[in-house]
Design an enzyme around this catalytic site. Structure first.
Site, PDB file in Angstrom:
ATOM      1  N   PHE A 147       0.865  -1.179   0.000  1.00 42.80           N
ATOM      2  CA  PHE A 147       0.000   0.000   0.000  1.00 42.80           C
ATOM      3  C   PHE A 147       0.898   1.224   0.000  1.00 42.80           C
ATOM      4  O   PHE A 147       1.553   1.539   0.995  1.00 42.80           O
ATOM      5  CB  PHE A 147      -0.934   0.047   1.205  1.00 42.80           C
ATOM      6  CG  PHE A 147      -1.845   1.249   1.158  1.00 42.80           C
ATOM      7  CD1 PHE A 147      -2.992   1.225   0.402  1.00 42.80           C
ATOM      8  CD2 PHE A 147      -1.519   2.419   1.833  1.00 42.80           C
ATOM      9  CE1 PHE A 147      -3.827   2.344   0.321  1.00 42.80           C
ATOM     10  CE2 PHE A 147      -2.330   3.535   1.758  1.00 42.80           C
ATOM     11  CZ  PHE A 147      -3.491   3.494   0.998  1.00 42.80           C
ATOM     12  N   ASP A 232       9.635   2.792   1.654  1.00 39.99           N
ATOM     13  CA  ASP A 232       8.447   3.585   1.972  1.00 39.99           C
ATOM     14  C   ASP A 232       8.216   3.490   3.478  1.00 39.99           C
ATOM     15  O   ASP A 232       7.662   2.516   3.983  1.00 39.99           O
ATOM     16  CB  ASP A 232       7.241   3.059   1.191  1.00 39.99           C
ATOM     17  CG  ASP A 232       5.972   3.865   1.463  1.00 39.99           C
ATOM     18  OD1 ASP A 232       5.940   4.632   2.460  1.00 39.99           O
ATOM     19  OD2 ASP A 232       4.995   3.715   0.705  1.00 39.99           O
ATOM     20  N   LYS A 261       2.939  11.441   6.841  1.00 41.79           N
ATOM     21  CA  LYS A 261       2.111  11.235   8.030  1.00 41.79           C
ATOM     22  C   LYS A 261       2.679  11.956   9.253  1.00 41.79           C
ATOM     23  O   LYS A 261       2.464  13.140   9.441  1.00 41.79           O
ATOM     24  CB  LYS A 261       1.881   9.747   8.272  1.00 41.79           C
ATOM     25  CG  LYS A 261       1.039   9.095   7.174  1.00 41.79           C
ATOM     26  CD  LYS A 261       0.557   7.734   7.571  1.00 41.79           C
ATOM     27  CE  LYS A 261      -0.177   7.033   6.432  1.00 41.79           C
ATOM     28  NZ  LYS A 261      -1.415   7.679   6.017  1.00 41.79           N
TER      29      LYS A 261
END
Length: 406
Positions: A147, A232, A261
């Site tokens: 994801f 990531d 984030k």
């Protein structure tokens, strides 16, 4: 005299969203109005312990005073210039973030998906200009179950049909191999490979942690093959797993790290590609950009986030409280929990499907005053703010036991 405006109830606000908001989310039926630290409060004043932390965007708690102060201070001075001009916050942000990660250069963006898209572009440019891959033939190898975001390009290499279905045609140039399989990865890499793009821990898939040595193996394989290793760390990074980055657990330094984030402290969207100079150095003026990327408000908050992490306090808290989380989940095995994976203050918990789906378990936890969220099937994710106390964490685990054994 004008009567004061009536505050709408949670039910009224949820109903009001239906005709005017796109239905691309299925939130839990709670309407948060206030928050501080590890706790949130709905419009009726009910309090909930946050065990999700905005999918790690709130690693340092809601309204962290250090970060709020940095934002207030910058709001009173300057919020945006665009990159048409320099601003007085960006150099410090880039210097400190590069030093924190042990890399050289920073490409500031806004969202995690933007960081991934930027990394794909940079990897391709690097492949053509540095590696010598023929034009338009560069490939990027990714892992199944990944994801990385929801843009058209990113869903092109997703294996989640919910994310993909109905959004083709898809962007070519990607090869998908099984996660945690070095042999499959080696077989997929060839002279056209620009990069291997991997999550050190797969969050959306259910906090899937690879075998010891996998990340070191990816690093060695990519070095040997002459391609880039892009990690990531948008969910796994910035203290979540008990170290600054998840790759730190194996002492690995990728060619590029993607952050987002928590980099914005839960205040503003901030993301970045942080990489070796040889990698980001391929970009020239006009080839890539973002109006808001590197804006002074984001840079000020991002610098404050880096400052918090430089002390090591939150990494230590995640490591120490991660033991409490792991031990508490171990005690629930056979009591409704059929398996779990955890690293630091991050866990994917597999619940016996006979007890309920992940969504149903999350709704029951909500009624116990605990906010968590399901992922696939009967799996829920736990990722509390790193400011949580041992007592709060234990109370959440007790609530989970009540929900599973009622």
């Amino acid at each position: 005299m004008t009567a004061p405006a009536r505050t709408r109830s949670s039910d009224e606000l949820i109903s009001a969203e239906q005709p005017v908001l796109a239905h691309n989310y299925h939130p839990l039926p709670v309407v948060v109005a206030r928050a501080e630290g590890t706790w949130v409060e709905d419009v009726e004043g009910r309090r909930y312990l946050d065990m999700l932390a905005g999918y790690s965007a709130l690693n340092f708690g809601h309204r962290n005073p250090v970060l709020i102060e940095a934002a207030h201070r910058q709001l009173d001075r300057l919020t945006l210039t665009s990159r048409a001009f320099h601003n007085d916050q960006l150099a410090e942000f880039a210097e400190s973030l590069a030093a924190l990660t042990g890399l050289d250069m920073v490409l500031p963006m806004n969202t995690g998906a933007e960081a991934v898209e930027s990394a794909v572009k940079v990897a391709r440019k690097w492949a053509y200009e540095v590696k010598g891959v023929p034009a338009d033939q560069a490939t990027v190898v990714v892992a199944s179950g990944n994801f990385h975001g929801r843009t058209t390009t990113i869903v092109s290499f997703s294996t989640d049909e919910t994310a993909r279905s109905g959004f083709g045609p898809f962007t070519p140039g990607f090869r998908i191999v099984p996660y945690n399989d070095l042999a499959a990865l080696e077989a997929a890499v060839d002279e056209t490979t620009a990069a291997v793009l991997i999550e050190p821990i797969q969050g959306e898939a259910g906090v899937i942690i690879p075998d010891d040595g996998y990340l070191a193996g990816v690093r060695e394989l990519t070095r040997r093959a002459g391609c880039l290793f892009i990690a990531d760390e948008i969910q796994s990074g910035l203290g979540r797993t008990g170290s600054t980055l998840a790759v730190d657990h194996e002492g690995v330094v990728p060619d590029a790290v993607l952050l987002g984030k928590a980099l914005g402290g839960g205040i503003v969207p901030v993301s970045a590609v942080v990489a070796r100079r040889e990698v980001l150095g391929v970009l020239k003026p006009g080839e890539h950009g973002s109006t808001f990327g590197g804006n002074p408000l984001a840079a000020a908050v991002g610098s404050a986030v880096v400052g918090i992490l430089e002390t090591g306090e939150f990494q230590r808290r995640a490591a120490e409280l991660g033991v409490v989380l792991r031990d508490g989940l171990t005690a629930l095995l056979g009591k409704g929990v059929v398996g779990f994976r955890s690293r630091g203050l991050w866990a994917g918990v597999d619940v016996d499907p006979a007890i309920g789906t992940g969504r149903e378990i999350s709704e029951r936890l909500m009624r116990e005053g605990i906010l968590a969220k399901d992922t696939h099937g009967s799996t829920i994710r736990l990722a509390p703010p790193l400011t949580i106390t041992a007592e709060e964490l234990e109370s959440a685990l007790q609530a989970l036991e009540r929900v599973l054994t009622a």
